[in-house]
Enzyme design. Structure first.
Site, PDB file in Angstrom:
ATOM      1  N   HIS A 286      19.982 -21.908  11.167  1.00  0.00           N
ATOM      2  CA  HIS A 286      19.668 -20.879  12.174  1.00  0.00           C
ATOM      3  C   HIS A 286      19.935 -21.367  13.588  1.00  0.00           C
ATOM      4  O   HIS A 286      19.727 -22.532  13.921  1.00  0.00           O
ATOM      5  CB  HIS A 286      18.247 -20.326  12.008  1.00  0.00           C
ATOM      6  CG  HIS A 286      17.116 -21.284  12.261  1.00  0.00           C
ATOM      7  ND1 HIS A 286      16.606 -21.513  13.525  1.00  0.00           N
ATOM      8  CD2 HIS A 286      16.378 -22.028  11.424  1.00  0.00           C
ATOM      9  CE1 HIS A 286      15.595 -22.359  13.448  1.00  0.00           C
ATOM     10  NE2 HIS A 286      15.433 -22.705  12.178  1.00  0.00           N
TER      11      HIS A 286
ATOM     12  N   ASP B  90      15.614 -28.522  14.890  1.00  0.00           N
ATOM     13  CA  ASP B  90      15.225 -27.258  14.254  1.00  0.00           C
ATOM     14  C   ASP B  90      15.831 -26.090  15.019  1.00  0.00           C
ATOM     15  O   ASP B  90      15.226 -25.597  15.959  1.00  0.00           O
ATOM     16  CB  ASP B  90      13.702 -27.158  14.213  1.00  0.00           C
ATOM     17  CG  ASP B  90      13.211 -25.922  13.479  1.00  0.00           C
ATOM     18  OD1 ASP B  90      14.007 -25.308  12.750  1.00  0.00           O
ATOM     19  OD2 ASP B  90      12.030 -25.572  13.638  1.00  0.00           O
TER      20      ASP B  90
ATOM     21  N   GLU C  80      15.120 -16.588  13.163  1.00  0.00           N
ATOM     22  CA  GLU C  80      14.471 -17.255  12.023  1.00  0.00           C
ATOM     23  C   GLU C  80      13.031 -17.615  12.341  1.00  0.00           C
ATOM     24  O   GLU C  80      12.150 -17.508  11.474  1.00  0.00           O
ATOM     25  CB  GLU C  80      15.252 -18.517  11.642  1.00  0.00           C
ATOM     26  CG  GLU C  80      14.742 -19.214  10.383  1.00  0.00           C
ATOM     27  CD  GLU C  80      13.583 -20.167  10.608  1.00  0.00           C
ATOM     28  OE1 GLU C  80      12.916 -20.532   9.624  1.00  0.00           O
ATOM     29  OE2 GLU C  80      13.322 -20.548  11.775  1.00  0.00           O
ATOM     30  N   GLU C  81      12.783 -18.078  13.565  1.00  0.00           N
ATOM     31  CA  GLU C  81      11.454 -18.604  13.896  1.00  0.00           C
ATOM     32  C   GLU C  81      10.364 -17.537  13.864  1.00  0.00           C
ATOM     33  O   GLU C  81       9.179 -17.865  13.807  1.00  0.00           O
ATOM     34  CB  GLU C  81      11.481 -19.295  15.272  1.00  0.00           C
ATOM     35  CG  GLU C  81      12.364 -20.527  15.341  1.00  0.00           C
ATOM     36  CD  GLU C  81      11.853 -21.690  14.506  1.00  0.00           C
ATOM     37  OE1 GLU C  81      10.824 -21.537  13.837  1.00  0.00           O
ATOM     38  OE2 GLU C  81      12.510 -22.748  14.517  1.00  0.00           O
TER      39      GLU C  81
ATOM     40  N   ASP D  73      17.568 -26.394   6.792  1.00  0.00           N
ATOM     41  CA  ASP D  73      16.589 -26.126   7.846  1.00  0.00           C
ATOM     42  C   ASP D  73      15.379 -27.050   7.734  1.00  0.00           C
ATOM     43  O   ASP D  73      14.243 -26.641   7.942  1.00  0.00           O
ATOM     44  CB  ASP D  73      16.142 -24.657   7.799  1.00  0.00           C
ATOM     45  CG  ASP D  73      15.245 -24.277   8.987  1.00  0.00           C
ATOM     46  OD1 ASP D  73      15.274 -25.009  10.008  1.00  0.00           O
ATOM     47  OD2 ASP D  73      14.514 -23.279   8.889  1.00  0.00           O
TER      48      ASP D  73
ATOM     49  N   HIS E 274       8.901 -27.897  16.569  1.00  0.00           N
ATOM     50  CA  HIS E 274       8.344 -26.875  17.462  1.00  0.00           C
ATOM     51  C   HIS E 274       7.669 -27.474  18.689  1.00  0.00           C
ATOM     52  O   HIS E 274       6.701 -26.918  19.217  1.00  0.00           O
ATOM     53  CB  HIS E 274       7.333 -25.989  16.718  1.00  0.00           C
ATOM     54  CG  HIS E 274       7.921 -25.165  15.626  1.00  0.00           C
ATOM     55  ND1 HIS E 274       7.197 -24.241  14.914  1.00  0.00           N
ATOM     56  CD2 HIS E 274       9.180 -25.127  15.116  1.00  0.00           C
ATOM     57  CE1 HIS E 274       7.966 -23.662  14.007  1.00  0.00           C
ATOM     58  NE2 HIS E 274       9.183 -24.197  14.121  1.00  0.00           N
TER      59      HIS E 274
END
Length: 471
Positions: free
Chosen positions: A285, A297, A331-332, A359, A434
């Site tokens: 992604h 990520d 995606e998140e 991922d 994140h």
């Protein structure tokens, strides 16, 4: 049935089973020979990715991308720029087809945010608002803190929670087990009358680094502001509370949710030379959170997927099936772009040979996780043997990923589905996940080379075999 007829029928059945069994063995032996015949091509792919001119290319491309664009939050201008960047880069790479498929994605912005402990002393508390959170009133929220370690404790102490800011200091067990506190922490706190919630970051290690993520409200529960805090602050407040110390925090959050924004899944293809309508899909992604650079990520996963196509182009390989790269958007927020992709393409589900996603970082690859029929698994084990030169041959259970899980969750049974995800050493993944720490510094070019080699060999061989993976 007469005894003599029963005897003849039994003999016929045994002969038929024997013939079918022999045919199955011969077919599988043929498939094994077919796969082993790819060993020289697999070696060429590995040599190019790990030792040749493509060495470090995925790393260098990713570094240029994240240093140029930065993070890429759903609905943001940066994500728009990232999609345009990738569209142009893929076209310049000379792939057969490059196109964009429009989707709608959530648009949430955190705004300015601030937390301060006022009692028992003044101390700034580092926070990251959680996606989809509401903001506080302009003057903020100032309230006493209730520290709990679980939802069970929260509901046991429900009478104490009313009018307070709930701080969760839950232990990290695993991401899958612990992430419920991020996802549902605000809802559970609101149920007992809390005015806000602060959640210990879902991380296995911290250097005073809060980790953000998406959370969801429930229609029948009041919405309260919610954010993640560093492990260190959660543990500090837990120690204070255990001594009976009163804790007061003031919290200000400028978070806002806007109407869904226009975005795109970015797609590139090497068109199949014999069965162009059949598809092997590889993906990562393109969007990220609004902190760090989104290099891990999921910049790494997206860029090794691009690298797989580039390697095939460099070697002049034209697989029988179409090899399709998809860089997902949204995606998140729960696989928003991929869910719309599935809805658009599910009418042709039988043409998708396998759907693959990377991922979970691009650290040292350990093998491949796979979901599919037993027959397909047997074939995939043979494909993985082609990676013996780099000693990455293991095939594990449960191919998964937010973006490819839709193919199962939407009702596609495992016997009609093949999905795979890259499994690598994720020991440090949740150190950076994140957070502001998700930068290019996390990435290792040597390990990205290995990941790209695995991804390219597996996707090419599946795309070029004469038969699709058995359902």
């Amino acid at each position: 049935m007469k005894p003599e007829n029963f005897f003849l029928a039994s003999v016929f059945a045994i002969l038929l089973l024997s013939l079918c069994s022999g045919k199955h063995v011969r077919i599988f032996e043929d498939i094994k020979r077919e796969i082993s015949g790819y060993s020289s091509i697999a070696n060429e792919i590995i040599d190019l990715a790990v030792h040749g001119k493509a060495q470090n290319r995925s790393y260098d491309r990713l570094a240029l991308f994240v240093d140029t664009i930065g993070n890429r939050m759903s609905g943001s201008k940066n994500l728009d720029l990232a999609i345009k960047y990738m569209y142009n880069a893929l076209q310049k790479d000379g792939l057969d087809k490059v196109y964009l498929e429009p989707v709608k994605v959530p648009h949430w912005e955190r705004g300015e945010e601030f937390a301060m402990m006022l009692e028992p002393r003044n101390q700034s508390i580092s926070i990251l608002g959680l996606g989809n959170s509401i903001g506080t009133p302009p003057q903020g929220i100032t309230a006493e803190v209730l520290v709990v370690t679980s939802f069970t404790e929260l509901h046991r102490r429900a009478l104490e929670a009313r009018g307070k800011i709930v701080v969760y200091n839950q232990p990290f067990v695993s991401y899958g087990e612990t992430v419920k506190y991020r996802s549902l922490g605000a809802v559970e706190a609101a149920k007992v009358g809390a005015v806000a919630s602060l959640i210990r970051s879902i991380a296995s290690f911290s250097i005073y680094s809060p980790h953000t993520g998406w959370q969801r409200y429930q229609p029948d529960v009041p919405k309260i502001p919610t954010a993640c805090i560093a492990i260190e602050d959660a543990e500090m407040m837990a120690r204070m509370a255990s001594r009976g110390t009163k804790i007061v925090i003031t919290l200000k959050m400028g978070a806002k949710t806007y109407p869904d924004a226009d975005s795109f899944n970015t797609v590139a293809e090497i068109v199949g030379s014999k069965y162009p309508e059949q598809v092997v899909l590889i993906s990562g992604h393109l969007d990220s959170w609004d902190v760090g650079q989104g290099a891990m990520d999921d910049g790494g996963g997206a860029f090794i997927s691009w690298e797989a196509l580039s390697i095939m182009k460099d070697l002049g390989l034209s697989p029988k099936r179409t090899l399709r790269l998809v860089m997902w958007t949204g995606e998140e927020q729960g696989g928003v772009g991929s869910s719309q992709y599935y809805e658009l393409h599910k009418v042709n589900i039988s043409d998708f040979d396998i759907v693959m996603e990377s991922d979970s970082g691009t650290f040292m690859p350990l093998g491949l996780q796979f979901t599919g029929s037993d027959e397909a698994r047997t074939i995939m084990k043979e494909v993985m043997k082609l990676l013996q030169p780099i000693n990455i041959t293991s095939l594990y259970e449960n191919g998964e990923g937010t973006d490819i899980d839709y193919w199962i969750e939407a009702g596609v049974p495992a016997e009609n589905y093949a999905g795979a995800s890259l499994l690598d050493d994720i020991q440090k993944y949740f150190w950076f996940h994140h957070s502001q720490g998700d930068t290019m510094t996390v990435q290792d070019p040597t390990l990205m080379n290995l990941c790209a080699a695995v991804w390219a060999v597996v996707s090419y061989v599946i795309a070029d075999m004469e038969e699709m993976l058995p359902r």
